[in-house]
Scaffold this motif. Structure first.
Motif, mmCIF file in Angstrom:
data_model
loop_
_atom_site.group_PDB
_atom_site.id
_atom_site.type_symbol
_atom_site.label_atom_id
_atom_site.label_comp_id
_atom_site.label_asym_id
_atom_site.label_seq_id
_atom_site.Cartn_x
_atom_site.Cartn_y
_atom_site.Cartn_z
ATOM 1 N N HIS A 26 0.831 -1.210 0.000
ATOM 2 C CA HIS A 26 0.000 0.000 0.000
ATOM 3 C C HIS A 26 0.863 1.256 0.000
ATOM 4 O O HIS A 26 0.537 2.249 -0.666
ATOM 5 N N LEU A 27 1.953 1.231 0.740
ATOM 6 C CA LEU A 27 2.857 2.378 0.778
ATOM 7 C C LEU A 27 3.477 2.629 -0.596
ATOM 8 O O LEU A 27 3.525 3.774 -1.073
ATOM 9 N N ILE A 28 3.912 1.584 -1.264
ATOM 10 C CA ILE A 28 4.493 1.729 -2.603
ATOM 11 C C ILE A 28 3.445 2.249 -3.590
ATOM 12 O O ILE A 28 3.736 3.108 -4.430
ATOM 13 N N ALA A 29 2.221 1.736 -3.476
ATOM 14 C CA ALA A 29 1.147 2.220 -4.354
ATOM 15 C C ALA A 29 0.907 3.706 -4.128
ATOM 16 O O ALA A 29 0.763 4.475 -5.081
ATOM 17 N N ALA A 30 0.889 4.127 -2.873
ATOM 18 C CA ALA A 30 0.682 5.540 -2.562
ATOM 19 C C ALA A 30 1.816 6.393 -3.125
ATOM 20 O O ALA A 30 1.579 7.469 -3.683
ATOM 21 N N MET A 31 3.033 5.915 -2.991
ATOM 22 C CA MET A 31 4.180 6.662 -3.501
ATOM 23 C C MET A 31 4.156 6.733 -5.031
ATOM 24 O O MET A 31 4.691 7.675 -5.617
ATOM 25 N N THR A 32 3.521 5.776 -5.665
ATOM 26 C CA THR A 32 3.398 5.771 -7.117
ATOM 27 C C THR A 32 2.344 6.772 -7.581
ATOM 28 O O THR A 32 2.510 7.428 -8.605
ATOM 29 N N TYR A 33 1.255 6.896 -6.821
ATOM 30 C CA TYR A 33 0.165 7.792 -7.209
ATOM 31 C C TYR A 33 0.484 9.268 -6.965
ATOM 32 O O TYR A 33 -0.021 10.131 -7.668
ATOM 33 N N PHE A 39 -4.237 12.262 -5.794
ATOM 34 C CA PHE A 39 -4.115 12.393 -4.350
ATOM 35 C C PHE A 39 -5.133 11.563 -3.579
ATOM 36 O O PHE A 39 -4.845 11.080 -2.501
ATOM 37 N N SER A 40 -6.336 11.393 -4.135
ATOM 38 C CA SER A 40 -7.340 10.597 -3.419
ATOM 39 C C SER A 40 -6.933 9.130 -3.371
ATOM 40 O O SER A 40 -7.099 8.465 -2.343
ATOM 41 N N ASN A 41 -6.393 8.617 -4.475
ATOM 42 C CA ASN A 41 -5.900 7.231 -4.483
ATOM 43 C C ASN A 41 -4.719 7.083 -3.528
ATOM 44 O O ASN A 41 -4.603 6.090 -2.808
ATOM 45 N N CYS A 42 -3.852 8.069 -3.544
ATOM 46 C CA CYS A 42 -2.680 8.060 -2.672
ATOM 47 C C CYS A 42 -3.111 8.039 -1.206
ATOM 48 O O CYS A 42 -2.620 7.233 -0.413
ATOM 49 N N ALA A 43 -4.047 8.920 -0.855
ATOM 50 C CA ALA A 43 -4.531 8.982 0.527
ATOM 51 C C ALA A 43 -5.220 7.683 0.932
ATOM 52 O O ALA A 43 -5.064 7.218 2.069
ATOM 53 N N ALA A 44 -5.967 7.082 0.012
ATOM 54 C CA ALA A 44 -6.650 5.822 0.320
ATOM 55 C C ALA A 44 -5.638 4.723 0.640
ATOM 56 O O ALA A 44 -5.819 3.956 1.603
ATOM 57 N N HIS A 45 -4.570 4.640 -0.146
ATOM 58 C CA HIS A 45 -3.549 3.617 0.112
ATOM 59 C C HIS A 45 -2.789 3.907 1.409
ATOM 60 O O HIS A 45 -2.461 2.979 2.157
ATOM 61 N N LEU A 46 -2.497 5.172 1.684
ATOM 62 C CA LEU A 46 -1.814 5.504 2.928
ATOM 63 C C LEU A 46 -2.683 5.168 4.137
ATOM 64 O O LEU A 46 -2.192 4.622 5.132
ATOM 65 N N ASN A 47 -3.982 5.485 4.047
ATOM 66 C CA ASN A 47 -4.891 5.158 5.151
ATOM 67 C C ASN A 47 -5.019 3.653 5.338
ATOM 68 O O ASN A 47 -5.073 3.158 6.471
ATOM 69 N N ALA A 48 -5.047 2.912 4.227
ATOM 70 C CA ALA A 48 -5.120 1.446 4.324
ATOM 71 C C ALA A 48 -3.864 0.891 4.984
ATOM 72 O O ALA A 48 -3.937 0.012 5.850
ATOM 73 N N ALA A 49 -2.708 1.415 4.589
ATOM 74 C CA ALA A 49 -1.446 0.944 5.183
ATOM 75 C C ALA A 49 -1.406 1.269 6.673
ATOM 76 O O ALA A 49 -1.021 0.414 7.478
ATOM 77 N N LEU A 50 -1.816 2.478 7.044
ATOM 78 C CA LEU A 50 -1.818 2.839 8.466
ATOM 79 C C LEU A 50 -2.777 1.970 9.268
ATOM 80 O O LEU A 50 -2.463 1.560 10.392
ATOM 81 N N PHE A 90 6.108 5.172 9.965
ATOM 82 C CA PHE A 90 6.847 6.418 9.783
ATOM 83 C C PHE A 90 6.784 6.871 8.326
ATOM 84 O O PHE A 90 6.516 8.041 8.041
ATOM 85 N N PHE A 91 7.037 5.950 7.392
ATOM 86 C CA PHE A 91 7.009 6.310 5.974
ATOM 87 C C PHE A 91 5.606 6.737 5.532
ATOM 88 O O PHE A 91 5.459 7.630 4.691
ATOM 89 N N CYS A 92 4.572 6.100 6.076
ATOM 90 C CA CYS A 92 3.193 6.493 5.752
ATOM 91 C C CYS A 92 2.910 7.908 6.243
ATOM 92 O O CYS A 92 2.316 8.718 5.520
ATOM 93 N N LEU A 93 3.311 8.208 7.463
ATOM 94 C CA LEU A 93 3.092 9.553 7.995
ATOM 95 C C LEU A 93 3.891 10.591 7.204
ATOM 96 O O LEU A 93 3.391 11.691 6.931
ATOM 97 N N GLU A 94 5.118 10.242 6.837
ATOM 98 C CA GLU A 94 5.937 11.145 6.032
ATOM 99 C C GLU A 94 5.288 11.405 4.675
ATOM 100 O O GLU A 94 5.207 12.552 4.222
ATOM 101 N N ASN A 95 4.778 10.356 4.048
ATOM 102 C CA ASN A 95 4.137 10.526 2.749
ATOM 103 C C ASN A 95 2.813 11.261 2.855
ATOM 104 O O ASN A 95 2.422 11.974 1.931
ATOM 105 N N THR A 96 2.108 11.109 3.979
ATOM 106 C CA THR A 96 0.884 11.883 4.193
ATOM 107 C C THR A 96 1.215 13.374 4.215
ATOM 108 O O THR A 96 0.502 14.187 3.614
ATOM 109 N N ALA A 97 2.298 13.736 4.889
ATOM 110 C CA ALA A 97 2.725 15.135 4.914
ATOM 111 C C ALA A 97 3.132 15.601 3.524
ATOM 112 O O ALA A 97 2.804 16.722 3.115
ATOM 113 N N LEU A 98 3.837 14.751 2.773
ATOM 114 C CA LEU A 98 4.246 15.120 1.420
ATOM 115 C C LEU A 98 3.048 15.317 0.497
ATOM 116 O O LEU A 98 3.041 16.229 -0.333
ATOM 117 N N VAL A 99 2.030 14.484 0.649
ATOM 118 C CA VAL A 99 0.819 14.634 -0.161
ATOM 119 C C VAL A 99 0.152 15.964 0.163
ATOM 120 O O VAL A 99 -0.268 16.699 -0.735
#
Length: 118
Positions: A26-33, A39-50, A90-99
């Motif tokens: 899920h994290l890799i998918a979010a980083m790809t989107y 951004f909605s797909n990215c956020a969905a994958h980040l939330n799923a990973a968290l 940690f990476f999910c939270l970091e990517n949430t901030a980046l999004v």
């Protein structure tokens, strides 16, 4: 491709627990989107990973809700799992901030372009 990694029981990543593997996928998918602006797909994958990470950490009794659990009291496999889960979190939270930053910058850029075209 992501589903294939998750559903293949003979995956070469079998040394990872299903929760760690799912969270990583899920994290890799979010980083790809994110770079493509989805951004909605990215956020969905980040939330799923968290959600996956927090559920597994709760099962391992590693969340702040559980007081008094020390690393030395846990078995080594649980410690290894918890460390990997914490890294993913940690990476999910970091990517949430980046999004959030990317969305803000995109919105500001669009507003500036619209203002310049007036």
């Amino acid at each position: 491709a992501f589903r294939q990694v998750l559903t293949n029981p003979h995956s070469k990543y079998s040394w990872l627990s299903p929760a760690v593997l799912s969270g990583t996928v899920h994290l890799i998918a979010a980083m790809t989107y994110r770079p493509s602006g989805k951004f909605s797909n990215c956020a969905a994958h980040l939330n799923a990973a968290l959600a996956i990470v927090e559920a597994e950490m709760e099962a391992l009794q590693v969340l702040p809700k559980v007081r008094g659990v020390m690393e030395m009291d846990m078995n080594p496999i649980a410690v290894r799992e918890a460390r990997m889960l914490l890294r993913i979190k940690f990476f999910c939270l970091e990517n949430t901030a980046l999004v959030s930053l990317t969305q803000m910058q995109l919105t500001q850029a669009q507003a500036e372009i619209a203002h310049a075209m007036e």
